[in-house]
Enzyme design. Structure first.
Site, PDB file in Angstrom:
ATOM      1  CB  CYS A 199      -0.929   0.008   1.212  1.00 49.58           C
ATOM      2  SG  CYS A 199      -1.898  -1.503   1.379  1.00 49.58           S
ATOM      3  CG  HIS A 236      -3.228   3.161   1.737  1.00 50.32           C
ATOM      4  ND1 HIS A 236      -3.618   2.751   0.473  1.00 50.32           N
ATOM      5  CD2 HIS A 236      -3.517   2.123   2.578  1.00 50.32           C
ATOM      6  CE1 HIS A 236      -4.107   1.525   0.545  1.00 50.32           C
ATOM      7  NE2 HIS A 236      -4.060   1.127   1.811  1.00 50.32           N
ATOM      8  CG  ASN A 286      -6.968  -1.002   0.445  1.00 46.58           C
ATOM      9  OD1 ASN A 286      -6.120  -0.744  -0.385  1.00 46.58           O
ATOM     10  ND2 ASN A 286      -6.679  -1.365   1.681  1.00 46.58           N
TER      11      ASN A 286
END
Length: 312
Positions: free
Chosen positions: A113, A238, A268
């Site tokens: 990530c 993020h 995500n």
């Protein structure tokens, strides 16, 4: 040239949209359950004929067009991804081939990530050192390939997509010093492992780490750029989970900044999440050329990397 800057950005998402209602027909969940825990309404899912390098190439082509550049102008390609199926050719080489970039250095960066902000720092360093003139930096992940669609704790989170930035030399620094690091002894908290590979995480551990430890680190990235959080025009964290993004942004203290909340629409998307959300803010005109924006990635390996950049 004493610095580097982001000349242009671009993003791409697959056409298929998976809603919370769709997921409720697949696993024991509901729109209310998902919204209350992660704040995600929809996510884009790539089909079996849409590999990671195709997502990446679409985003990169848009960034190149926005910069007014041809593929031959690029001499470094960096792709941040953790969902590559094959080991060689790597994603960067595949993207270069798709776009017709003639002879670039081509490297993948797997920091999950936090991959894009690591790759962006690497491009900044290469350009400022004279090892590259123009770099294409891409974050791309197809999380749907590594998801157990019967596990409601993870399948509600993920989406697929890509974002890209063109980095070039500039007289003034448009990309601030990176602040990066990791907590390797807690790397097990976010995993993509096994055969077949599957995404898993220890949600509470990640939440506590992100909301208690990361605000000070994010402020440190601002300090390295010579700015206070209240000087920021934008904050792109993020896009892990709205319940992490909002308290982290509040504790950061960027009271005048637009805070990206693309996770609500995109889920995500791992390494794609920061460039995807950043590109959307630029496209929507919510941040303007020259505005200082904090990009801050965190997650897998319990790694983090952040820098303040000037909006293209």
């Amino acid at each position: 040239m004493n610095g580097s800057r982001i000349a242009a950005v671009g993003h791409y998402q697959p056409a298929k949209v998976l809603t919370n209602e769709d997921l409720a027909g697949m696993v024991d969940t509901s729109d209310e359950w998902i919204m209350s825990r992660v704040g995600i309404r929809t996510r884009h899912i790539a089909g079996p004929d849409e590999p990671v390098d195709e997502l990446a190439a679409h985003a990169a082509a848009k960034a190149l067009a926005a910069a007014g550049l041809a593929p031959g102008d690029i001499d470094l390609v960096l792709v941040a991804t953790s969902t590559a199926i094959d080991r060689s050719p790597n994603m960067a080489a595949r993207v270069a081939a798709r776009l017709g970039i003639p002879s670039p250095a081509a490297m993948d960066v797997n920091v999950v990530c936090a991959g894009f902000t690591h790759a962006l720092a690497t491009a900044d360093h290469a350009v400022r050192a004279g090892a590259a003139a123009r770099a294409l930096v891409i974050g791309a992940d197809k999380m749907s390939d590594v998801t157990d669609w019967g596990d409601r704790t993870t399948c509600v989170l993920v989406g697929d997509g890509a974002g890209a930035a063109v980095v070039e030399a500039s007289e003034e620094a448009g990309i601030g010093p990176v602040l990066w690091g990791s907590v390797p002894e807690m790397g097990h908290a976010v995993r993509i492992e096994g055969q077949p590979a599957r995404f898993a995480q220890e949600g509470q551990s990640v939440y506590r780490w992100a909301t208690t430890q990361l605000p000070a680190i994010a402020r440190g990235a601002c300090e390295r750029a010579g700015l206070a959080p209240e000087d920021l025009a934008g904050v792109v964290l993020h896009q892990a989970n709205l319940r992490i993004i909002e308290p982290l942004a509040e504790k950061l203290g960027a009271v005048n900044a637009v805070v990206a909340r693309d996770v609500a629409e995109s889920g995500n998307t791992s390494a794609a999440s920061i460039p995807l959300a950043f590109s959307k803010l630029v496209e929507q005109g919510r941040i303007s050329g020259g505005d200082p924006v904090l990009l801050f990635g965190f997650g897998g390996n319990l790694s983090y990397a952040g820098q303040v950049v000037r909006c293209p």
